[in-house]
Design an enzyme around this catalytic site. Structure first.
Site, PDB file in Angstrom:
ATOM      1  N   ASN A 112      25.805 -37.002  97.618  1.00 24.09           N
ATOM      2  CA  ASN A 112      25.780 -37.382  96.207  1.00 24.09           C
ATOM      3  C   ASN A 112      26.902 -38.343  95.842  1.00 24.09           C
ATOM      4  O   ASN A 112      26.688 -39.325  95.119  1.00 24.09           O
ATOM      5  CB  ASN A 112      25.896 -36.124  95.326  1.00 24.09           C
ATOM      6  CG  ASN A 112      24.744 -35.172  95.535  1.00 24.09           C
ATOM      7  OD1 ASN A 112      24.516 -34.692  96.635  1.00 24.09           O
ATOM      8  ND2 ASN A 112      24.016 -34.872  94.480  1.00 24.09           N
ATOM      9  N   THR A 140      23.285 -34.913 104.927  1.00 23.33           N
ATOM     10  CA  THR A 140      24.210 -33.787 104.818  1.00 23.33           C
ATOM     11  C   THR A 140      23.600 -32.577 105.508  1.00 23.33           C
ATOM     12  O   THR A 140      22.404 -32.329 105.387  1.00 23.33           O
ATOM     13  CB  THR A 140      24.549 -33.404 103.368  1.00 23.33           C
ATOM     14  OG1 THR A 140      25.350 -32.219 103.368  1.00 23.33           O
ATOM     15  CG2 THR A 140      23.317 -33.121 102.540  1.00 23.33           C
ATOM     16  N   ASP A 142      24.440 -29.646 104.609  1.00 24.02           N
ATOM     17  CA  ASP A 142      24.427 -28.599 103.583  1.00 24.02           C
ATOM     18  C   ASP A 142      23.115 -28.542 102.810  1.00 24.02           C
ATOM     19  O   ASP A 142      22.826 -27.541 102.164  1.00 24.02           O
ATOM     20  CB  ASP A 142      25.563 -28.816 102.581  1.00 24.02           C
ATOM     21  CG  ASP A 142      26.928 -28.818 103.231  1.00 24.02           C
ATOM     22  OD1 ASP A 142      27.056 -28.252 104.331  1.00 24.02           O
ATOM     23  OD2 ASP A 142      27.863 -29.385 102.642  1.00 24.02           O
TER      24      ASP A 142
END
Length: 431
Positions: A112, A140, A142
């Site tokens: 982001n 990512t 995550d």
């Protein structure tokens, strides 16, 4: 139309498949008439500021092809350098470097924060009269880029491979725990992911039918250590052993956290770990069986163990890189290339675009309805979401003399045309 050069940079924590997005960009650009030379900024935006641009178009085709099998960001590097609004000299330097090297395309691979930076650079370039197309490429482990409704991006490249890593690690840990439980009845494993639970949740993919004595604790579903100990002891009384996968961001008190430039906690750099605190608590409180709890804290191997890379993840990382190059060549600035899941029982995806500004201002959370009512497991809906991402096969790696053959880029750099420059944040640290 005169060709413009392209700069690609990587930001934040790397992934097992980030280099395959890079490969997708490079190989797609070869066939796009609008794009000239592709440069890789060495160590992300810091490489742009320092005018350290690796010529990727002049690299041997074999080395570019091997990016598929080369994990993390060892090829062109990444960074955690944040361009803050007040760093006006840094932003101007980026524009100066792009202008000096006839750069008309900037592709930023990251999360982001990187999407926000790409948008800011594109806006600044426009205000300075530089015709620059900025496109984001999601990345990512995550899986926190995008929105919680999965409308902006279904999943980010990198997550599927880390989920696969945990699938196998829990399988192997179960064999260990089952075999050594008279002496080591409890094994606590800590998973990356900061405050979002997608990585620890992936442990359930190792045991979708819930046959293992496995408890999963996400940061989103925090509870007192006493409650965890009671649930572990209940499992020990029923099964004689217990495995716990817990998020590195689970609330257990002060860990002596260390923050990076983006304000994110670097848990593996902090003084204490959630795993060790829980192991100590369980052993101090005492187990209803003989033996003691043990801990296992994997580190960056969760994002660089290429042997566990998902073939699905690799393919999608490559195609989203291709999509980003296509968007750039078409002049579609201000967008992020994205992966969207098609409806239906058979897993398929399509590649599209979403506005950078929308992505930069959103943050995905782990859906509450994917957390089991018990608080120590995830639901079958999560399993259905994540299962296709890990694929069905193990990756076959190119080997020479017993070692993996990795990409080794030649040090072919663009000639520097500007005076040396020290990034603003680095100057502040030295002063």
């Amino acid at each position: 139309m005169a060709k413009k050069n392209l700069v690609v940079a990587q930001s934040g924590g790397p992934t097992p498949v980030i280099n395959n997005s890079l490969r997708g960009i490079i190989e797609a650009a070869r066939d796009l008439d609008a794009i000239g030379t592709v440069y890789g900024a060495r160590h992300g935006i810091e490489g742009v500021l320092k005018e350290e641009l690796i010529n990727l178009s002049s690299q041997p085709a074999e080395e570019i092809a091997l990016l598929r099998y080369t994990p993390v960001a060892g090829s062109i590097g990444t960074c955690r350098y944040k361009l803050k609004p007040e760093q006006t000299e840094d932003f101007q330097r980026v524009i100066d470097v792009f202008r000096a090297h006839n750069v008309g395309y900037f592709l930023y691979i990251g999360g982001n924060d990187s999407m926000d930076t790409a948008q800011k650079i594109a806006d600044l370039a426009q205000s300075k009269g530089l015709d620059l197309v900025a496109v984001g490429v999601p990345k990512t482990i995550d899986n926190d880029v995008g929105d919680s409704e999965f409308q902006l991006v279904d999943h980010t490249p990198g997550y599927g491979s880390t989920a696969k890593y945990w699938t196998h690690m829990v399988q192997y840990a179960n064999e260990e725990n089952a075999g050594s439980c008279p002496a080591d009845p409890v094994l606590v494993m800590q998973a990356m992911g900061r405050k979002i639970g997608f990585i620890p949740a992936a442990a359930r993919l190792a045991d979708p039918n819930r046959e293992m004595p496995l408890l999963i604790y996400l940061a989103e579903c925090s509870c007192p250590l006493e409650k965890i100990a009671d649930e572990v002891n209940d499992m020990l009384k029923k099964r004689g052993r217990c495995m716990i996968v817990i998020s590195e961001g689970f609330e257990v008190g002060n860990l002596g956290e260390i923050k990076d430039a983006f304000g994110h906690t670097s848990y593996s750099s902090s003084k204490l770990t959630v795993c060790q605190i829980l192991v100590n608590y369980l052993n101090e409180k005492g187990l209803p069986t003989k033996g003691a709890a043990r801990g296992n804290v994997p580190g960056t191997d969760q994002r660089h163990s290429m042997a566990y890379a998902s073939t699905v993840d690799l393919e999608e990382a490559y195609k989203v890189g291709q999509q980003a190059a296509l968007l750039a060549a078409r002049g579609e600035s201000g967008f992020m290339a994205t992966i969207l899941r098609n409806p239906g029982p058979i897993y398929t995806v399509r590649y599209d675009k979403v506005p950078l500004k929308v992505v930069a201002n959103s943050e995905r959370k782990f859906p509450k309805h994917w957390i089991a009512p018990s608080g120590n497991d995830v639901t079958d809906d999560f399993i259905r979401y994540a299962r296709p991402l890990i694929g069905d096969d193990m990756l076959t790696l190119p080997m020479i003399d017993g070692r993996q053959r990795l990409t080794r880029l030649q040090p072919i750099f663009a000639e520097k045309k500007l005076p040396p420059y020290v990034p603003q944040a680095d100057r502040a640290r030295k002063s």
